[in-house]
Design a protein around this motif. Structure first.
Motif, PDB file in Angstrom:
ATOM      1  N   ILE A  54     -33.911  30.083  10.980  1.00  0.00           N
ATOM      2  CA  ILE A  54     -33.486  30.096  12.376  1.00  0.00           C
ATOM      3  C   ILE A  54     -34.675  30.400  13.281  1.00  0.00           C
ATOM      4  CG2 ILE A  54     -32.127  31.422  14.061  1.00  0.00           C
ATOM      5  CD1 ILE A  54     -29.939  31.622  11.928  1.00  0.00           C
ATOM      6  N   ILE A  55     -35.580  31.236  12.775  1.00  0.00           N
ATOM      7  CA  ILE A  55     -36.783  31.578  13.540  1.00  0.00           C
ATOM      8  C   ILE A  55     -37.856  30.499  13.398  1.00  0.00           C
ATOM      9  CG2 ILE A  55     -38.596  33.298  13.889  1.00  0.00           C
ATOM     10  CD1 ILE A  55     -35.770  34.238  14.584  1.00  0.00           C
ATOM     11  N   SER A  56     -38.127  30.075  12.169  1.00  0.00           N
ATOM     12  CA  SER A  56     -39.257  29.168  11.936  1.00  0.00           C
ATOM     13  C   SER A  56     -38.933  27.701  12.192  1.00  0.00           C
ATOM     14  CB  SER A  56     -39.757  29.327  10.489  1.00  0.00           C
ATOM     15  OG  SER A  56     -38.743  28.970   9.564  1.00  0.00           O
ATOM     16  N   GLU A  57     -37.669  27.309  11.969  1.00  0.00           N
ATOM     17  CA  GLU A  57     -37.305  25.900  12.096  1.00  0.00           C
ATOM     18  C   GLU A  57     -36.357  25.629  13.271  1.00  0.00           C
ATOM     19  OE1 GLU A  57     -38.647  23.664  10.109  1.00  0.00           O
ATOM     20  OE2 GLU A  57     -39.646  25.120   8.790  1.00  0.00           O
ATOM     21  N   LYS A  58     -36.080  26.650  14.092  1.00  0.00           N
ATOM     22  CA  LYS A  58     -35.124  26.517  15.202  1.00  0.00           C
ATOM     23  C   LYS A  58     -33.781  25.988  14.692  1.00  0.00           C
ATOM     24  CE  LYS A  58     -38.762  25.597  18.620  1.00  0.00           C
ATOM     25  NZ  LYS A  58     -39.197  24.734  19.721  1.00  0.00           N
ATOM     26  N   TYR A  59     -33.353  26.549  13.565  1.00  0.00           N
ATOM     27  CA  TYR A  59     -32.187  26.049  12.850  1.00  0.00           C
ATOM     28  C   TYR A  59     -30.864  26.495  13.484  1.00  0.00           C
ATOM     29  CZ  TYR A  59     -29.196  25.186   8.732  1.00  0.00           C
ATOM     30  OH  TYR A  59     -28.219  24.765   7.891  1.00  0.00           O
ATOM     31  N   GLY A  60     -30.864  27.644  14.152  1.00  0.00           N
ATOM     32  CA  GLY A  60     -29.624  28.193  14.674  1.00  0.00           C
ATOM     33  C   GLY A  60     -29.158  27.522  15.958  1.00  0.00           C
ATOM     34  N   VAL A  61     -27.840  27.597  16.189  1.00  0.00           N
ATOM     35  CA  VAL A  61     -27.237  27.050  17.405  1.00  0.00           C
ATOM     36  C   VAL A  61     -26.391  28.141  18.055  1.00  0.00           C
ATOM     37  CG1 VAL A  61     -25.705  25.299  18.372  1.00  0.00           C
ATOM     38  CG2 VAL A  61     -27.144  24.738  16.401  1.00  0.00           C
TER      39      VAL A  61
END
Length: 407
Positions: A54-61
């Motif tokens: 979520i931090i490194s890949e902007k995975y979270g929404v």
């Protein structure tokens, strides 16, 4: 109340937004709106690779209309407010399911309580996609998504969610392998992170000879845990450099070569690294009639050259099965709790050794995921205070917990 949030996310994974940042801030304490909802005080939350991505890949929404996301999906808490009709009481220790069903009428899986098999992709996951997570002082959740944790399992109850992922695989494998007389003897686990080690411990509880293949050094904490539970640890080898330009199919993967040298056949393989080249090596290494379970989510867009005809031929002629699995159902959570207790009984103290860092909420914004050991847990309430908050087993007519699970 205090909460750990991620800023800089967008409405779609990997799109737009700023640079994700972890922050400790204040959020409104959630309120129960219906009698079906339960107010839970958070005791601790586990961190895993998804939180890192979520931090490194902007995975979270973030939730719709919000610009931040409260992270954390591996929860352990204690009920603070609940109506009697929920079957829960103040003082009950609980963990929470992660995924919520989509609202698409045509998704038969979600319409039948199997949101872990959602067909539309429009599901919501707490702390990951479209809903706030549990790394805050309190959360509110419907009782149907909460699973009671026995008092004796309190020290390791936060591992129920990752263990549920392993149990889902084993449940699926048992069903699929009814296609034949299957007597597995050897399991191979790829990776020695928390999920890989839980998979290895599960295989040992099932009586399988267990080999863990991982990049971590042979003297690492994870390797030692594998040996303590009677497994074999093998530090992974890289494919020979010369093989990179060789004819496809000419080179045997190091994993296959190792198994052949040991005279072993991999009846069951858990791929827990998310390293896609290793997943294809595992297809080759898998024994006839065997099952390869892919549990690692692969970020990025890596391309590799594979011997496609050879793999296709082996999959067909040797009846190999490949399944992907993520998230889990209530039954998997309940089985996970059973299995964690079984692990602790068979290998006393092993689950405590999986947790290599215990953090405070104040430590999280400065956290460097790359420097973490096996497993990091954030204590929202200091451990020494848990016993004052959690109702002891036997303290009430409904204290005994009845589960429905598969082993």
């Amino acid at each position: 109340m205090k909460a750990i949030t991620v800023t800089g996310l967008s409405a779609a994974p990997g799109a737009g937004g700023g640079e994700p940042r972890l922050e400790l801030g204040e959020a409104d304490k959630p309120q129960r709106r219906t009698g079906a909802e339960v107010l839970v005080r958070v005791l601790c939350v586990g961190l895993d690779g998804t939180d890192r991505e979520i931090i490194s890949e902007k995975y979270g929404v973030p939730p719709e209309g919000d610009t931040t996301l409260i992270i954390g999906h591996e929860s352990l808490g204690v009920v603070e407010e609940a109506d009697p009709a929920t079957g829960l009481k103040p003082g009950d220790a609980v963990c929470a399911l992660v995924r919520r069903p989509c609202t698409v009428p045509a998704c038969v899986a979600c319409r039948n309580g199997q949101q872990d098999f959602c067909e539309s992709g429009a599901y919501v996951e707490r702390g990951i996609k479209g809903a706030h997570g549990f790394l805050s002082e309190y959360y509110v959740e419907e009782a149907r998504y909460l699973v009671r944790v026995p008092a004796e399992a309190l020290p390791y109850g936060v591992m129920t969610e990752p263990q549920s992922i392993v149990e889902k695989v084993w449940s699926e494998v048992q069903r699929v392998q009814q296609r034949l007389v299957w007597q597995p003897k050897t399991a191979v686990v790829l990776g020695s992170g928390p999920l890989g080690l839980l998979a290895a411990l599960t295989c040992r509880c099932l009586g399988l000879e267990t080999i863990v293949w991982s990049k971590a050094p042979a003297d690492s904490a994870g390797a030692q845990l594998v040996r303590e539970c009677g497994g074999v640890y093998k530090e992974a080898e890289d494919a020979p450099a010369a093989a990179a330009g060789a004819e496809a199919g000419a080179a045997v993967s190091p994993l296959s070569a190792f198994l052949a040298a040991q005279g072993k056949r991999a009846d069951l393989i858990f791929e827990c690294t998310g390293f896609s080249p290793l997943a294809f090596d595992a297809m080759e290494a898998l024994a006839p009639n065997g099952v390869l379970a892919l549990l690692g989510v692969t970020p990025g867009s890596r391309s590799i050259r594979i011997s496609a005809d050879l793999l296709n031929r082996e999959l067909v002629l040797e009846n190999k099965l490949i399944l992907g699995s993520v998230n889990a159902s209530r039954r998997d959570f309940e089985t996970g709790l059973y299995r964690l207790q079984q692990m602790e009984e068979r290998f006393p103290g092993v689950l405590g050794k999986l947790v290599t860092e215990r953090l405070r909420m104040e430590d999280v914004p400065q956290l460097d995921f790359a420097k973490l050991g096996i497993k990091a847990v954030v204590d929202v309430v200091p451990q020494e205070q848990w016993v004052q908050l959690v109702r002891a087993e036997g303290a009430g007519a409904e204290a005994e917990i009845a589960y429905s699970f598969t082993v």
